[in-house]
Design a protein around this motif. Sequence first.
Motif, PDB file in Angstrom:
ATOM      1  N   PRO A 153       0.808  -1.233   0.000  1.00  0.00           N
ATOM      2  CA  PRO A 153       0.000   0.000   0.000  1.00  0.00           C
ATOM      3  C   PRO A 153       0.835   1.274   0.000  1.00  0.00           C
ATOM      4  CG  PRO A 153      -0.907  -1.592   1.549  1.00  0.00           C
ATOM      5  CD  PRO A 153       0.397  -2.144   1.082  1.00  0.00           C
ATOM      6  N   LEU A 154       2.007   1.259   0.667  1.00  0.00           N
ATOM      7  CA  LEU A 154       2.852   2.443   0.683  1.00  0.00           C
ATOM      8  C   LEU A 154       3.428   2.733  -0.702  1.00  0.00           C
ATOM      9  CD1 LEU A 154       4.204   4.713   2.220  1.00  0.00           C
ATOM     10  CD2 LEU A 154       6.024   3.106   2.870  1.00  0.00           C
ATOM     11  N   ALA A 155       3.802   1.699  -1.444  1.00  0.00           N
ATOM     12  CA  ALA A 155       4.314   1.896  -2.806  1.00  0.00           C
ATOM     13  C   ALA A 155       3.232   2.475  -3.716  1.00  0.00           C
ATOM     14  CB  ALA A 155       4.847   0.579  -3.360  1.00  0.00           C
ATOM     15  N   GLN A 156       1.993   1.990  -3.585  1.00  0.00           N
ATOM     16  CA  GLN A 156       0.898   2.552  -4.376  1.00  0.00           C
ATOM     17  C   GLN A 156       0.635   4.006  -4.004  1.00  0.00           C
ATOM     18  OE1 GLN A 156      -2.493  -0.021  -3.913  1.00  0.00           O
ATOM     19  NE2 GLN A 156      -1.498  -1.763  -4.897  1.00  0.00           N
ATOM     20  N   GLU A 157       0.706   4.306  -2.729  1.00  0.00           N
ATOM     21  CA  GLU A 157       0.517   5.690  -2.298  1.00  0.00           C
ATOM     22  C   GLU A 157       1.601   6.598  -2.856  1.00  0.00           C
ATOM     23  OE1 GLU A 157       0.487   8.283   1.865  1.00  0.00           O
ATOM     24  OE2 GLU A 157       0.476   6.086   1.913  1.00  0.00           O
ATOM     25  N   LEU A 158       2.839   6.128  -2.878  1.00  0.00           N
ATOM     26  CA  LEU A 158       3.929   6.928  -3.430  1.00  0.00           C
ATOM     27  C   LEU A 158       3.751   7.162  -4.928  1.00  0.00           C
ATOM     28  CD1 LEU A 158       6.998   5.397  -1.561  1.00  0.00           C
ATOM     29  CD2 LEU A 158       5.979   7.654  -1.203  1.00  0.00           C
ATOM     30  N   CYS A 159       3.284   6.150  -5.646  1.00  0.00           N
ATOM     31  CA  CYS A 159       3.030   6.323  -7.084  1.00  0.00           C
ATOM     32  C   CYS A 159       1.988   7.405  -7.335  1.00  0.00           C
ATOM     33  CB  CYS A 159       2.588   4.997  -7.700  1.00  0.00           C
ATOM     34  SG  CYS A 159       3.914   3.803  -7.950  1.00  0.00           S
ATOM     35  N   GLU A 160       0.922   7.380  -6.570  1.00  0.00           N
ATOM     36  CA  GLU A 160      -0.117   8.394  -6.746  1.00  0.00           C
ATOM     37  C   GLU A 160       0.389   9.770  -6.340  1.00  0.00           C
ATOM     38  OE1 GLU A 160      -3.793   9.921  -7.831  1.00  0.00           O
ATOM     39  OE2 GLU A 160      -2.826   7.993  -8.242  1.00  0.00           O
ATOM     40  N   LEU A 161       1.174   9.862  -5.267  1.00  0.00           N
ATOM     41  CA  LEU A 161       1.728  11.141  -4.833  1.00  0.00           C
ATOM     42  C   LEU A 161       2.669  11.721  -5.882  1.00  0.00           C
ATOM     43  CD1 LEU A 161       2.232  13.291  -2.639  1.00  0.00           C
ATOM     44  CD2 LEU A 161       4.021  11.779  -1.713  1.00  0.00           C
ATOM     45  N   VAL A 162       3.508  10.876  -6.436  1.00  0.00           N
ATOM     46  CA  VAL A 162       4.446  11.334  -7.464  1.00  0.00           C
ATOM     47  C   VAL A 162       3.709  11.785  -8.712  1.00  0.00           C
ATOM     48  CG1 VAL A 162       6.220  10.500  -9.047  1.00  0.00           C
ATOM     49  CG2 VAL A 162       6.395  10.020  -6.606  1.00  0.00           C
ATOM     50  N   ARG A 163       2.701  11.057  -9.098  1.00  0.00           N
ATOM     51  CA  ARG A 163       1.954  11.422 -10.310  1.00  0.00           C
ATOM     52  C   ARG A 163       1.272  12.772 -10.144  1.00  0.00           C
ATOM     53  NH1 ARG A 163      -2.968  11.534 -12.310  1.00  0.00           N
ATOM     54  NH2 ARG A 163      -3.833  10.940 -10.290  1.00  0.00           N
ATOM     55  N   VAL A 164       0.672  13.017  -8.975  1.00  0.00           N
ATOM     56  CA  VAL A 164      -0.030  14.288  -8.754  1.00  0.00           C
ATOM     57  C   VAL A 164       0.955  15.448  -8.708  1.00  0.00           C
ATOM     58  CG1 VAL A 164      -1.436  15.560  -7.097  1.00  0.00           C
ATOM     59  CG2 VAL A 164      -1.970  13.180  -7.608  1.00  0.00           C
ATOM     60  N   ARG A 165       2.085  15.272  -8.018  1.00  0.00           N
ATOM     61  CA  ARG A 165       3.058  16.362  -7.912  1.00  0.00           C
ATOM     62  C   ARG A 165       3.667  16.712  -9.265  1.00  0.00           C
ATOM     63  NH1 ARG A 165       4.956  17.043  -2.621  1.00  0.00           N
ATOM     64  NH2 ARG A 165       3.120  16.851  -1.257  1.00  0.00           N
ATOM     65  N   LEU A 166       4.028  15.700 -10.047  1.00  0.00           N
ATOM     66  CA  LEU A 166       4.671  15.982 -11.328  1.00  0.00           C
ATOM     67  C   LEU A 166       3.672  16.445 -12.381  1.00  0.00           C
ATOM     68  CD1 LEU A 166       7.081  14.600  -9.928  1.00  0.00           C
ATOM     69  CD2 LEU A 166       7.624  13.574 -12.140  1.00  0.00           C
ATOM     70  N   ARG A 167       2.402  16.094 -12.208  1.00  0.00           N
ATOM     71  CA  ARG A 167       1.400  16.578 -13.164  1.00  0.00           C
ATOM     72  C   ARG A 167       1.248  18.090 -13.060  1.00  0.00           C
ATOM     73  NH1 ARG A 167       0.221  15.473 -17.705  1.00  0.00           N
ATOM     74  NH2 ARG A 167      -0.058  13.275 -17.165  1.00  0.00           N
ATOM     75  N   GLU A 168       1.480  18.633 -11.900  1.00  0.00           N
ATOM     76  CA  GLU A 168       1.327  20.076 -11.726  1.00  0.00           C
ATOM     77  C   GLU A 168       2.392  20.873 -12.473  1.00  0.00           C
ATOM     78  OE1 GLU A 168       1.487  20.588  -7.546  1.00  0.00           O
ATOM     79  OE2 GLU A 168      -0.470  19.636  -7.162  1.00  0.00           O
ATOM     80  N   ILE A 169       3.562  20.302 -12.670  1.00  0.00           N
ATOM     81  CA  ILE A 169       4.649  21.055 -13.294  1.00  0.00           C
ATOM     82  C   ILE A 169       5.097  20.470 -14.627  1.00  0.00           C
ATOM     83  CG2 ILE A 169       5.499  21.862 -11.062  1.00  0.00           C
ATOM     84  CD1 ILE A 169       7.667  19.740 -11.218  1.00  0.00           C
ATOM     85  N   SER A 170       4.553  19.332 -15.033  1.00  0.00           N
ATOM     86  CA  SER A 170       4.978  18.732 -16.295  1.00  0.00           C
ATOM     87  C   SER A 170       4.373  19.501 -17.464  1.00  0.00           C
ATOM     88  CB  SER A 170       4.545  17.259 -16.360  1.00  0.00           C
ATOM     89  OG  SER A 170       3.132  17.164 -16.340  1.00  0.00           O
ATOM     90  N   PRO A 171       5.014  19.502 -18.607  1.00  0.00           N
ATOM     91  CA  PRO A 171       4.471  20.198 -19.776  1.00  0.00           C
ATOM     92  C   PRO A 171       3.191  19.518 -20.262  1.00  0.00           C
ATOM     93  CG  PRO A 171       6.446  18.958 -20.357  1.00  0.00           C
ATOM     94  CD  PRO A 171       6.335  18.901 -18.881  1.00  0.00           C
ATOM     95  N   PRO A 172       2.355  20.234 -20.997  1.00  0.00           N
ATOM     96  CA  PRO A 172       1.101  19.635 -21.478  1.00  0.00           C
ATOM     97  C   PRO A 172       1.353  18.569 -22.536  1.00  0.00           C
ATOM     98  CG  PRO A 172       1.415  21.828 -22.403  1.00  0.00           C
ATOM     99  CD  PRO A 172       2.494  21.643 -21.383  1.00  0.00           C
ATOM    100  N   ARG A 173       0.330  17.762 -22.740  1.00  0.00           N
ATOM    101  CA  ARG A 173       0.336  16.689 -23.745  1.00  0.00           C
ATOM    102  C   ARG A 173       1.375  15.605 -23.435  1.00  0.00           C
ATOM    103  NH1 ARG A 173      -2.690  17.986 -28.234  1.00  0.00           N
ATOM    104  NH2 ARG A 173      -3.318  20.168 -28.389  1.00  0.00           N
ATOM    105  N   TYR A 174       1.625  15.379 -22.159  1.00  0.00           N
ATOM    106  CA  TYR A 174       2.527  14.308 -21.752  1.00  0.00           C
ATOM    107  C   TYR A 174       1.779  13.335 -20.845  1.00  0.00           C
ATOM    108  CZ  TYR A 174       6.993  15.973 -23.585  1.00  0.00           C
ATOM    109  OH  TYR A 174       8.025  16.325 -24.406  1.00  0.00           O
ATOM    110  N   LYS A 175       1.920  12.061 -21.147  1.00  0.00           N
ATOM    111  CA  LYS A 175       1.412  11.016 -20.270  1.00  0.00           C
ATOM    112  C   LYS A 175       2.518  10.590 -19.317  1.00  0.00           C
ATOM    113  CE  LYS A 175      -2.163   8.917 -23.168  1.00  0.00           C
ATOM    114  NZ  LYS A 175      -2.634   7.649 -23.795  1.00  0.00           N
ATOM    115  N   LEU A 176       2.149  10.397 -18.058  1.00  0.00           N
ATOM    116  CA  LEU A 176       3.117  10.031 -17.028  1.00  0.00           C
ATOM    117  C   LEU A 176       2.927   8.571 -16.640  1.00  0.00           C
ATOM    118  CD1 LEU A 176       2.967  13.201 -14.737  1.00  0.00           C
ATOM    119  CD2 LEU A 176       4.457  12.753 -16.696  1.00  0.00           C
ATOM    120  N   VAL A 177       4.002   7.815 -16.645  1.00  0.00           N
ATOM    121  CA  VAL A 177       4.014   6.415 -16.203  1.00  0.00           C
ATOM    122  C   VAL A 177       4.940   6.348 -15.002  1.00  0.00           C
ATOM    123  CG1 VAL A 177       4.462   4.031 -16.832  1.00  0.00           C
ATOM    124  CG2 VAL A 177       3.619   5.633 -18.557  1.00  0.00           C
TER     125      VAL A 177
END
Length: 219
Positions: free
Chosen positions: A145-169
């Motif tokens: 569960p902690l690894a899944q939580e970290l994945c979601e946290l990382v995705r949300v944080r990087l979505r705020e500053i990543s350029p548009p039209r990029y998919k994050l894996v």
Amino acid sequence: MAGRSVPPGRQEEDTTKDPGLKLSPVRPPGHLPSIEEARLASLGPASRRGSVLGPASSFSRRNSLAGPGVGPGGRRPSLGPVPLLGSRISFSGLPLAPVRQVAPSYRTEPAPGERWEASRLQCALEAALAARLHNACYSGMEAGPLAQELCELVRVRLREISPPRYKLVCSVVLGPRAGQGVHVVSRALWDTECDGLASAAFTNASLFAVAVVHGLYYE
């Protein structure tokens, strides 16, 4: 007549002349009935098929299962309001959300100033891991569960500053720190001109974590 004997020849002659008695023809051994004979034999005066499935019977299994609320044509009456013409309906009968229409830009590469910046995203990734794991202790029951939580946290944080039209894996490797050596390797099929990645590692006295984020440009 009772008490009167009839000669054998006379009895056979009287039986033959009786119009009410019909004798079935005698078939030789091995004779197969014709199609007409088989059809007449199956359509006897007390045919069960005719009595059950005749035209006078209107009973069917479909009508019995449909219940008394069946409308004309064997269909159940519609529940709820009638949807608008051209609207999308789910299996439950509820309208679905309209499809978002986005005009194509006909671009095959990012616009100037909208490319992947690995150094900037790596700093944000390191800060996100440190903020969440600075006081964490490794537990085998809570590692998943902690690894899944970290994945979601990382995705949300990087979505705020990543350029548009990029998919994050996003992927996170989490494990106990016990003096062992660990190598984390990732491979991806991508466009070296437009796509990119960012990775960061965090360790404390109890655990280690390695996060890798692939950014894939899409039109």
